[in-house]
Design an enzyme around this catalytic site. Sequence first.
Site, mmCIF file in Angstrom:
data_model
loop_
_atom_site.group_PDB
_atom_site.id
_atom_site.type_symbol
_atom_site.label_atom_id
_atom_site.label_comp_id
_atom_site.label_asym_id
_atom_site.label_seq_id
_atom_site.Cartn_x
_atom_site.Cartn_y
_atom_site.Cartn_z
ATOM 1 N N TRP A 14 0.953 -10.380 -3.636
ATOM 2 C CA TRP A 14 2.032 -9.713 -4.362
ATOM 3 C C TRP A 14 3.096 -10.677 -4.864
ATOM 4 C CZ3 TRP A 14 1.557 -5.207 -6.460
ATOM 5 C CH2 TRP A 14 0.567 -4.351 -5.983
ATOM 6 N N GLU A 15 3.278 -11.791 -4.213
ATOM 7 C CA GLU A 15 4.246 -12.767 -4.708
ATOM 8 C C GLU A 15 3.661 -13.568 -5.868
ATOM 9 O OE1 GLU A 15 7.357 -13.191 -4.129
ATOM 10 O OE2 GLU A 15 7.525 -11.706 -2.525
ATOM 11 N N GLY A 16 2.383 -13.921 -5.770
ATOM 12 C CA GLY A 16 1.801 -14.798 -6.778
ATOM 13 C C GLY A 16 2.388 -16.191 -6.647
ATOM 14 N N ARG A 138 3.555 -2.459 -4.876
ATOM 15 C CA ARG A 138 3.703 -3.344 -3.723
ATOM 16 C C ARG A 138 4.072 -2.561 -2.479
ATOM 17 N NH1 ARG A 138 6.628 -9.197 -3.205
ATOM 18 N NH2 ARG A 138 6.520 -9.363 -0.920
#
Length: 414
Positions: A14-16, A138
């Site tokens: 989810w952060e990448g 998310r």
Amino acid sequence: MPLTPEGWTLLKTWEGCHLSAYPDPASGGAPWTIGYGHTRPDVVPGLTITQQQADLWLQKDVVHAASVVERLLPGVALLPRQRDALISFCFNVGAGALERSTLRKRLLAGEAPAVVIAQELPRWCKGPNGPVEGLKRRRAAEVAHAESGSTSSPSGEPETTQREQSTTPIQLLDAVRHHQGLPHQLEAWQLLQRGLTSEQLGAFAETFRRSPAPQSSKGAEGTETAHDGLIQLPVPYLSQSDSVTGQGSRMCFASTCAMAASFLRPGCLNGSGQLDDQFLALVQRYGDTTNADAQVAALQSLSIQARFRTDGAIDDLIHQLEFGIPCPVGWLHKGPASSPTGGGHWSLVIGWDPATRQLLMHDPIGEADLVNGGYVNTAIGSGQALRYSERNWGRRWQVEGPGSGWWIELSPAN
């Protein structure tokens, strides 16, 4: 580690990862972000970093988020994946938001974490202009992750009762009977192993490996038939697909050997980052990740006796398993089972079921189609404790005939 392996995957997904600084989507400027959501004052326009720096900042930022969760929720009994979800949430929204949240107030008041997380996390999905679709997804993923780590009660017992059950002393034979190779079960076995002295482990190994008297049971026609029982070693599973090294598509060998090493020598890979990424860095000191000599040298550097062999038979693997030792094996994963092809693939044999003549396999890329070739599932975690038939997998392993399988013979160094 502050997160479970699945928790790391959740957060990084989810952060990448961005190796160049980018502006906040809402403000078009500060706070500038880089790496895996790193937004400290040292992030400025034009900044670029290496993957190694991104991983280092991620480790530090996650440790900080984990410490915030511990500090703001003292005494709250969280299951590992519930804790993952809250760390991911805190990493995303910040310590101040968690401190002021109704979620925190309800948890400190003693409400069931499963209920509070499911009800409160989805509320944190708004940006300056209203709900943000990405944040909604998310939060949903965090809730689903938290729920995947808890057990449901057929009778609908409340969470507090389930929590009490989770801390009730367990009979180890019951744990063995119910072992299914699930992540939290593997974590429990590793925790137990780390708590035993070398003398206790030696005594257990000597007793466990003692040859039993043959047991028998009545066959369908009333004849006596031998039954040896299922072997399944509690080896931690690692996926090559979530590597942050850029080598994920070609590091099946390293991921396989890292699983074996972390089982035979718990704690031998104690640096930062994922265990197989750490092991890959060790391999690269001696050569390429596809090189068997480099893999053997890396294992030997961890005090694990290792020997690359090309004379493997199924009985060799069973013999190793009977002594509590998993087996790295190299085989051809493309083409039909009758005439397999490919550059080769490595996976880890962790068990044997004599009743079905199936090998239990940790496959670092996913679930293989043994009949037709290729893979039917390559999702992260899909290759854990698979059952590969001796008949179809064996033809892919012993390509040149019986006793021609590629494998690495392992044993902990004395």
